[in-house]
Design an enzyme around this catalytic site. Structure first.
Site, PDB file in Angstrom:
ATOM      1  N   GLY A  49      -3.330  -1.547  -2.766  1.00 55.25           N
ATOM      2  CA  GLY A  49      -2.031  -2.186  -2.959  1.00 55.25           C
ATOM      3  C   GLY A  49      -1.407  -2.492  -1.614  1.00 55.25           C
ATOM      4  CB  SER A  57       2.059  -2.009   3.844  1.00 59.96           C
ATOM      5  OG  SER A  57       2.764  -1.051   4.599  1.00 59.96           O
ATOM      6  N   GLY A  58       3.561  -0.018   1.526  1.00 56.54           N
ATOM      7  CA  GLY A  58       4.842   0.312   0.911  1.00 56.54           C
ATOM      8  C   GLY A  58       4.823   0.318  -0.607  1.00 56.54           C
ATOM      9  CB  SER A  59       2.286  -0.657  -3.101  1.00 56.73           C
ATOM     10  OG  SER A  59       1.155   0.054  -2.631  1.00 56.73           O
ATOM     11  N   GLY A  60       3.266   2.458  -2.511  1.00 59.68           N
ATOM     12  CA  GLY A  60       3.292   3.822  -3.034  1.00 59.68           C
ATOM     13  C   GLY A  60       1.922   4.453  -3.174  1.00 59.68           C
ATOM     14  CB  SER A  95       0.143   7.333   1.093  1.00 54.05           C
ATOM     15  OG  SER A  95      -0.742   6.512   1.829  1.00 54.05           O
ATOM     16  CB  SER A 145      -8.923  -1.866   0.240  1.00 56.78           C
ATOM     17  OG  SER A 145      -8.169  -1.266  -0.783  1.00 56.78           O
TER      18      SER A 145
END
Length: 198
Positions: free
Chosen positions: A31, A33-36, A38, A105
């Site tokens: 997803g 960056s910042g999608s959640g 991690s 990715s």
């Protein structure tokens, strides 16, 4: 390459898996960056660990500061980054570990390559589908702001494309679901695969 002779161990992958009493699996979070990605990977790992499963989490920033610190953020660098993660994941699966990988990715071909490396039966793709507007509002690392200002090049979603997964195993909408709801949804899918009784 013709002079390489991989050793054959006396302990099989099946024996290692049996010893750990779990079925290894690569849970691949993709997803923007910042999608959640991690956040969900961290919480899902904690849930699995609390239930007695042996896990390991691979995260983009952590890998980029060690194993892949020699790679750039060009398309070529991103492709090699994901290929190496696929190979590392394959080794960890062979050891019997449940691997959680959180990487943007952005390219479908790269995600498919990872799936091919570890085997389709060992790969579970989680698409953290969060609109770029929401990711940009969160901007946890301040990267969107830098990308908009031209300070960060080849930033996914701004000046580098993100190819949405065609057939993810799970889609999580973090802008409409809480972390707790998302993890519960993931456990419904992951649990049966790793022989977890829920």
């Amino acid at each position: 390459m013709n002079n390489l002779y991989p050793i054959k161990t006396k302990v099989s992958a099946a024996q290692r898996h049996q010893l750990l009493n779990q079925r290894p699996l690569l849970i691949w979070f993709t997803g923007l960056s910042g999608s959640g990605k991690s956040t969900l990977a961290v919480q899902l790992e904690a849930e699995l660990h609390a239930l007695g499963f042996k896990t390991y989490l691979l995260d983009g920033d952590n890998i980029r500061t060690g194993l892949n610190k020699d790679l750039t953020f060009t398309d070529e660098g991103r492709i090699e980054n994901i290929r190496r993660i696929g190979e590392v994941s394959k080794l960890m699966l062979d050891a019997g570990i449940i691997v959680l990988s959180a990487f943007i990715s952005p390219f479908e071909a790269d995600r498919q390559q990872v799936k091919n490396i570890v085997g389709a039966d060992n790969y579970l793709e989680v698409y953290v589908n969060t609109p770029i507007e929401i990711c940009e509002q969160r901007d946890v690392k301040g990267l969107y702001k830098k990308a908009r200002a031209g300070e960060v090049k080849n930033f996914t979603g701004i000046d580098s494309p993100y190819e949405e997964p065609r057939h993810p195993d799970v889609t999580i909408l973090t802008h409409t679901m809480s972390v707790e709801e998302s993890v519960r949804e993931l456990m419904k899918v992951v649990g049966p695969v790793v022989k977890l009784k829920i």
